[in-house]
Design a protein around this motif. Structure first.
Motif, mmCIF file in Angstrom:
data_model
loop_
_atom_site.group_PDB
_atom_site.id
_atom_site.type_symbol
_atom_site.label_atom_id
_atom_site.label_comp_id
_atom_site.label_asym_id
_atom_site.label_seq_id
_atom_site.Cartn_x
_atom_site.Cartn_y
_atom_site.Cartn_z
ATOM 1 N N PRO A 26 -1.909 -12.571 28.118
ATOM 2 C CA PRO A 26 -3.258 -11.817 29.384
ATOM 3 C C PRO A 26 -2.341 -12.137 30.572
ATOM 4 N N LYS A 34 -6.931 -14.694 30.141
ATOM 5 C CA LYS A 34 -7.505 -15.737 29.272
ATOM 6 C C LYS A 34 -8.679 -15.883 29.276
ATOM 7 N N ASN A 64 -7.391 -19.084 26.516
ATOM 8 C CA ASN A 64 -6.824 -19.763 27.257
ATOM 9 C C ASN A 64 -5.196 -20.065 27.139
ATOM 10 N N THR A 78 -1.205 -17.994 26.100
ATOM 11 C CA THR A 78 -0.173 -18.277 27.103
ATOM 12 C C THR A 78 0.890 -16.776 26.264
#
Length: 836
Positions: free
Chosen positions: A128, A137, A158, A160
């Protein structure tokens, strides 16, 4: 009722011991192994690598070039605005393909042209990237491929970190779509790999986990890689694997870690079995490391090494276990058990018996159904509790866990491409019932199962000193009696023989067949298949025979033998290859057939530089094969579907009389007015496979008709059913030839050696028969009786032309109401099951 259930469970356990505890290996057949460098490297014919959202190509280690997808517009269909983003990745050592992405605000489809049908990797890369316009995300989207759901409402939540999702699909179409469907916001992808995989990578056969071991068809499934572990070794990166696979270290999955001890050797010493092995299954670096027992001399009865992995319990899984004995100093030292979720998966694994050499790769595929799945998935290896064994140790070198698609074709979630939802228990109950039925079939072997438990404590030479007709037993289970006239000492195998072997024909001793084949001389091999090899033999001084010697290591071969002997012991027909006899000494599986001196039909059409067959000869051969198939479909008490009709399974004798052969995949047709198909896993040969059977997994006699239609085209065009070397529009014979037939120009592509031989009306009738056989739906195809009628008619038309009849006379003779040929109904009324 509880007592009955307990008894049934005990029976299943015994049956499982029978099948898994006795891996038969002929001591005389020393396994042949070669180093990795002796095998040919794999070069993918389809190799699509896209760096999505990038404006320039990206070259990764291994000289793999990812092209920007904006320069490949012919692959991408998307009605929305082209959105490309780029940005920094979280770490300097992260692959550059994650520095850009393609974003879709509406449905988008990548379509890949297929030049090589078969297994293909799909690898999807996600990260993302930060963008002011989109919060990737929180993106949620679905990815579909052809008829399979790969990702359902996928979201990074979310996360990463970079994410790679790897899938393996069996592609059978000329073009393959990959659809991205946003759910609420957008969809995105950083990179796509769509690459050919070697077809031997996934065999159609695997072993089901407890309650019984049975083969399981894999070719119709798609897979998602969940775990791929280099056990006992470091990470193996994609440029270190010829198939660009990533192998993770296993240490984080060991529980408890102190139970295992890593060991490694030089990858250069690893060998692979010639018949069943290849560095494509796993690179040498995987087999060059392992986990062994931290205390191999421990006397604790429950001492084992355990790996635990989280999985989705609503799916089935293919577990691939990799083994290589790099711990022993000599053969016959290592002997251990393998458990999956505390169920016995491999009992008494003896790598020495399987490979006959140390440091030689071996792998085993096991399917775990959803009723046996729990999370975490637990894989254990443990030494056999046997005082006769000199070394108490157990190893594992590599481990792969693949999720299998469910009944609606999804690898993620309970909905299929068309919105169909998995019904409760849909995927598990059907197979569970089948498994229990399979176990009950072996109910008569309780006594044999009890002996199998004793056999676990056996001397190392027990296979050489014993004999059993075990490969014959399942064929007659439930309707035969077995004798055991001579009891043998405890710990050695007893010789069991079917009480009436006359139906199998003549009994040959092993020494007799050994002499007949000049001690199994390799120059006598006239055919090779999944079962083993076929040898030319000579008995009674002048009688030639074909000797099919089974490979004891081949589960596929055992099943094929059982099917073939069951069918051929019941059938006799001029156009079916005859079973002459058998041999069951020394743990051998040997069947003896009449020798077909002119070999397979295919050899006379192309590839062998043999004299060309005349058109009349070709018609007579097709008629003979059609008669054999017609007899199979209608002549037995219950119809039989061949399931592998192709030009290599039509054999010719010294007079070019055609006979159908190789019934290893055959199935009994359905019975009763309510059912007109057999639901079964798809098997057969690519290029001949009925597309309706492939789609629905419903087998009918019309599936044979379709395959025979392809053979008819081979006969007239003299080229293979599939030729990947040709342009895409010519690769598939059935599609290519029918295009010319619909144009009325079939004569443009026929075998040039037939030029001037074929009467046009004869060819027209022959081509019509082929076209009808190849109808998309089985209900629209003729019966084999109808096909036979049309072929005989084509032959009469050809013979009429050679007798000097005029074109007008021949055309009149070819009219639809011609009395010169019996209708199928009339032709069969006198003697429908004639052996002529």
């Amino acid at each position: 009722m509880a007592t009955f259930n307990t008894l049934l469970l005990s029976l299943l356990i015994i049956v499982n011991c029978i099948i898994t505890v006795i891996p038969v290996v002929n001591a005389e057949n020393t396994a042949s192994a070669l180093p990795a460098k002796s095998f040919q490297p794999f070069s993918p014919q389809d190799n699509y690598l896209f760096d999505c959202g990038s404006n320039t190509s990206t070259i990764l280690p291994g000289n793999r070039t990812f092209h920007p997808d904006n320069s490949t517009a012919e692959f991408l269909a998307y009605d929305g605005k082209d959105i490309q983003i780029s940005g920094p990745v979280p770490a300097a050592n992260v692959t550059p393909i994650y520095r850009s992405a393609k974003v879709f605000a509406a449905d988008a489809t990548y379509t890949f042209p297929i030049t090589a049908p078969g297994w293909h990797w799909i690898r999807l890369h996600f990260f993302p990237l930060n963008t002011s316009r989109y919060d990737l995300k929180t993106a949620k989207f679905t990815v579909e491929a052809d008829n399979f759901v790969l990702l359902h409402q996928f979201e990074l939540q979310n996360d990463t970190t970079v994410i790679m999702k790897e899938f393996l699909v069996n592609v059978t179409t000329e073009r393959f779509p990959l659809r991205f469907k946003p759910k609420g916001t957008v969809a995105f992808v950083n990179a796509i790999e769509f690459v050919s995989a070697p077809n031997p990578l996934i065999s159609d056969y695997a072993t089901m986990l407890f309650p019984v071991s049975q083969t399981f068809g894999l070719s119709t499934h798609s897979f998602q890689t969940v775990y791929r572990l280099n056990v006992g070794g470091p990470e193996i990166e994609t440029d270190q694997d010829s198939l660009q696979r990533l192998w993770d270290p296993d240490t984080k999955y060991l529980d408890p870690k102190e139970m295992g001890k890593s060991i490694s050797v030089s990858p250069a010493i690893i060998s692979y079995l010639v018949v069943e092995g290849s560095p494509l299954i796993a690179p040498p670096a995987v087999y060059a490391s392992a986990q062994e027992l931290a205390d191999s001399n421990s006397v604790k009865p429950d001492f084992n090494i355990t790996w635990k992995m989280d999985i989705n319990v609503h799916f089935w899984y293919l577990i691939r276990l990799h083994f290589c004995d790099i711990v022993s100093k000599s053969l016959n030292e290592l002997y251990f058990n393998v458990y999956i979720n505390d169920k016995i998966a491999i009992s008494g694994l003896d790598l020495s018996e399987l490979t006959r050499k140390l440091a030689t790769a071996y792998y085993k595929d096991i399917v775990v159904n959803s009723t046996m799945v729990s999370s975490p998935l637990e894989i254990k290896v443990s030494p056999v509790d046997d005082d006769a064994q000199g070394t108490r140790n157990a190893i594992l070198n590599g481990l792969e866990v693949f999720k299998m698609n469910n009944s609606v074709g999804s690898l993620d979630g309970e909905f299929g491409v068309d919105g169909t939802r998995v019904s409760d228990g849909n995927d598990s109950n059907r197979q569970t019932v089948a498994a229990v039925g399979f176990a009950m079939m072996f109910g008569s072997f309780v006594g044999l199962g009890a002996m199998a438990v004793k056999w676990r404590k056996r001397p190392q030479d027990w296979r050489r000193r014993s004999s059993i007709s075990s490969w014959l037993l399942p064929v007659h289970a439930g309707d035969a009696t077995f004798t055991n006239p001579n009891k043998t000492p405890l710990g050695s195998r007893q010789s069991l023989f079917y009480s009436s072997t006359s139906e199998f024909g003549r009994y040959f001793s092993f020494s007799e067949l050994q002499e007949a084949t000049n001690n199994w001389e390799t120059t006598r091999i006239i055919g090779i298949g999944g079962f083993g090899s076929v040898y030319l033999g000579l008995v009674d001084e002048r009688t030639k025979i074909a000797v099919k010697r089974g490979n004891p290591q081949s589960e596929q071969g055992l099943h094929e033998f059982q099917t073939e002997i069951q069918l051929l012991s019941k059938l006799r027909h001029r156009h079916l290859v005859s079973l002459i006899g058998y041999c069951d000494e020394n743990n051998e599986m040997i069947l003896v057939y009449e020798y077909m001196s002119n070999g397979p039909l295919r050899d006379h059409l192309y590839g062998k530089n043999l004299p060309s067959l005349s058109w009349k000869q070709r018609l007579e051969i097709c008629i003979g094969a059609a008669r054999g198939l017609h007899y199979l479909h209608t002549g037995a008490a219950q119809g039989i579907i061949h399931r592998d009709v192709k030009s290599t399974n039509i054999l010719l004798d010294e007079k070019l009389v055609a006979k159908m052969a190789d019934f290893g995949l055959s199935k009994n047709a359905s019975s009763g007015p309510e059912k007109n198909h057999v639901s079964t896993s798809v098997k057969g040969s690519f290029g001949y496979l009925d597309p309706e059977y492939f789609r629905k997994q419903q087998l009918t006699d019309k599936s044979d008709v379709y395959s025979f239609g392809v053979v008819l085209l081979e006969v007239i065009c003299a080229r293979p059913a599939i030729n990947p070397q040709l342009p895409r529009d010519q690769m598939n014979l059935a599609e290519w030839a029918m295009q010319w037939k619909r144009k009325g120009l079939l004569e443009k592509i026929i075998d040039p050696t037939l030029a001037g031989q074929i009467n046009p009306e004869s060819m027209r009738k022959f081509a019509e028969a082929a076209e009808k056989c190849l109808a998309e739906y089985g209900a629209d195809r003729p019966t084999m009786g109808d096909v036979l009628w049309n072929l005989e008619y084509a032959l009469q038309l050809q013979e009429a032309s050679t007798m000097g009849k005029t074109d007008d006379e021949i055309k009149s003779f070819a009219g639809p109401s011609s009395p010169a040929v019996l209708s199928p109904a009339t032709a069969s009324s006198s003697n429908p099951f004639s052996h002529e």
